[in-house]
Motif scaffolding. Sequence first.
Motif, short mmCIF file in Angstrom:
data_model
loop_
_atom_site.label_atom_id
_atom_site.label_comp_id
_atom_site.label_asym_id
_atom_site.label_seq_id
_atom_site.Cartn_x
_atom_site.Cartn_y
_atom_site.Cartn_z
N SER A 192 0.79 -1.40 -0.04
CA SER A 192 -0.07 -0.04 0.16
C SER A 192 0.95 1.27 0.05
CB SER A 192 -0.82 -0.10 1.33
OG SER A 192 -0.22 -0.01 2.39
N ALA A 193 2.02 1.32 0.80
CA ALA A 193 2.89 2.16 0.66
C ALA A 193 3.45 2.54 -0.65
CB ALA A 193 4.10 2.15 1.69
N ILE A 194 3.78 1.54 -1.55
CA ILE A 194 4.49 1.61 -2.83
C ILE A 194 3.57 1.98 -3.63
CG2 ILE A 194 5.09 0.29 -4.56
CD1 ILE A 194 6.37 -1.60 -2.67
N MET A 195 2.15 1.74 -3.43
CA MET A 195 0.96 2.01 -4.49
C MET A 195 0.76 3.59 -4.07
SD MET A 195 -2.89 0.94 -4.88
CE MET A 195 -2.48 -0.58 -4.14
N LEU A 238 2.08 8.01 -18.93
CA LEU A 238 2.70 7.80 -17.49
C LEU A 238 1.84 7.07 -16.62
CD1 LEU A 238 4.09 11.53 -17.00
CD2 LEU A 238 5.58 9.60 -16.99
N THR A 239 0.62 7.03 -16.72
CA THR A 239 -0.49 6.44 -16.08
C THR A 239 -0.31 4.76 -16.39
OG1 THR A 239 -2.00 8.20 -16.01
CG2 THR A 239 -2.72 6.18 -15.57
N LYS A 240 -0.07 4.45 -17.65
CA LYS A 240 0.17 3.15 -18.05
C LYS A 240 1.49 2.43 -17.36
CE LYS A 240 0.17 -0.15 -21.87
NZ LYS A 240 0.11 -0.91 -21.37
N TYR A 241 2.55 3.28 -17.58
CA TYR A 241 3.76 3.10 -16.94
C TYR A 241 3.66 2.71 -15.61
CZ TYR A 241 8.37 3.44 -15.20
OH TYR A 241 9.72 3.05 -14.52
N PHE A 242 2.94 3.46 -14.70
CA PHE A 242 2.77 3.52 -13.27
C PHE A 242 1.85 2.33 -13.13
CE2 PHE A 242 4.36 8.08 -12.86
CZ PHE A 242 5.56 7.68 -12.19
N GLN A 243 0.74 1.90 -13.67
CA GLN A 243 -0.17 0.93 -13.38
C GLN A 243 0.65 -0.19 -13.78
OE1 GLN A 243 -3.24 1.78 -15.98
NE2 GLN A 243 -4.51 2.88 -14.54
N ASP A 244 1.32 -0.57 -14.72
CA ASP A 244 2.14 -1.70 -14.91
C ASP A 244 3.20 -1.69 -13.95
OD1 ASP A 244 0.85 -2.13 -17.38
OD2 ASP A 244 2.53 -1.24 -18.68
N ALA A 245 3.94 -0.86 -13.61
CA ALA A 245 4.77 -1.04 -12.39
C ALA A 245 4.24 -1.48 -11.11
CB ALA A 245 5.59 0.25 -12.16
N ILE A 246 3.07 -0.97 -10.78
CA ILE A 246 2.33 -1.28 -9.54
C ILE A 246 1.90 -2.78 -9.64
CG2 ILE A 246 0.24 -1.00 -8.39
CD1 ILE A 246 0.57 1.90 -8.78
N GLU A 247 1.44 -3.07 -10.84
CA GLU A 247 0.87 -4.53 -11.06
C GLU A 247 2.06 -5.63 -10.93
OE1 GLU A 247 -2.25 -5.69 -11.22
OE2 GLU A 247 -2.93 -3.92 -10.74
N THR A 248 3.15 -5.15 -11.67
CA THR A 248 4.43 -5.97 -11.26
C THR A 248 4.95 -6.21 -10.07
OG1 THR A 248 5.22 -5.42 -13.73
CG2 THR A 248 6.74 -6.39 -12.29
N VAL A 249 4.95 -5.12 -9.56
CA VAL A 249 5.18 -5.17 -7.84
C VAL A 249 4.34 -6.02 -7.00
CG1 VAL A 249 5.65 -3.73 -5.94
CG2 VAL A 249 6.63 -2.87 -7.96
N LYS A 250 3.13 -5.74 -7.25
CA LYS A 250 2.12 -6.71 -6.64
C LYS A 250 2.29 -8.08 -6.63
CE LYS A 250 -1.85 -3.47 -5.99
NZ LYS A 250 -3.22 -2.94 -6.83
N SER A 251 2.05 -8.42 -7.91
CA SER A 251 2.46 -9.85 -8.50
C SER A 251 3.47 -10.65 -8.04
CB SER A 251 2.18 -10.01 -9.98
OG SER A 251 3.36 -9.56 -10.47
#
Length: 171
Positions: free
Chosen positions: A24-27, A60-73
């Motif tokens: 949640s902090a990363i997000m 930028l939104t797509k980049y951050f969403q992809d980064a968040i999904e990668t970190v989460k998974s």
Amino acid sequence: MLHLKLPVAVLILVSSSVDPPCPSAIMKFSLVAALVVVLAIGCESGSLVKRDIPAEIETLTKYFQDAIETVKSHELISQAQGYLEEGKTQITPLTDKIQEHAEKIQEQMKPFVSDIEKQVRPMADNLQAQFMPLVDKMQAQFKPLADDLQAQMEQLFQTVVDQTKALLPPQ
């Protein structure tokens, strides 16, 4: 001037956390970083040449969403594997102890079981010895009745066969 103060304030807020980052902090950090980038682009676009802001924001939104999904998974998978390994390491000694106790109980119960068997065996033999004459007597009484019933049934069957043959036309 606004665009210079905002990133400094965000960096101060972000750098003040001491705990290791959780999902949640990363997000939250990612969302704050995206907001900072958007605000910086928005402030900059007013003073500099007009840019294609929606396309940049979309990228930028797509980049951050992809980064968040990668970190989460990756984090969720490793966390689940960690929990499984931890549970396995905790259960293995417990299972070994249970097996050890079960074997001890079984060894302790062997003398009791053999003693009970030694006590019950003569009683069972005595009971069988008492009932066998009764069973033999009952069998001797029912044998003539069973033989008589069998003879009557054979006679009834023969009567039914004879009457059925009488009803058939002659050949």
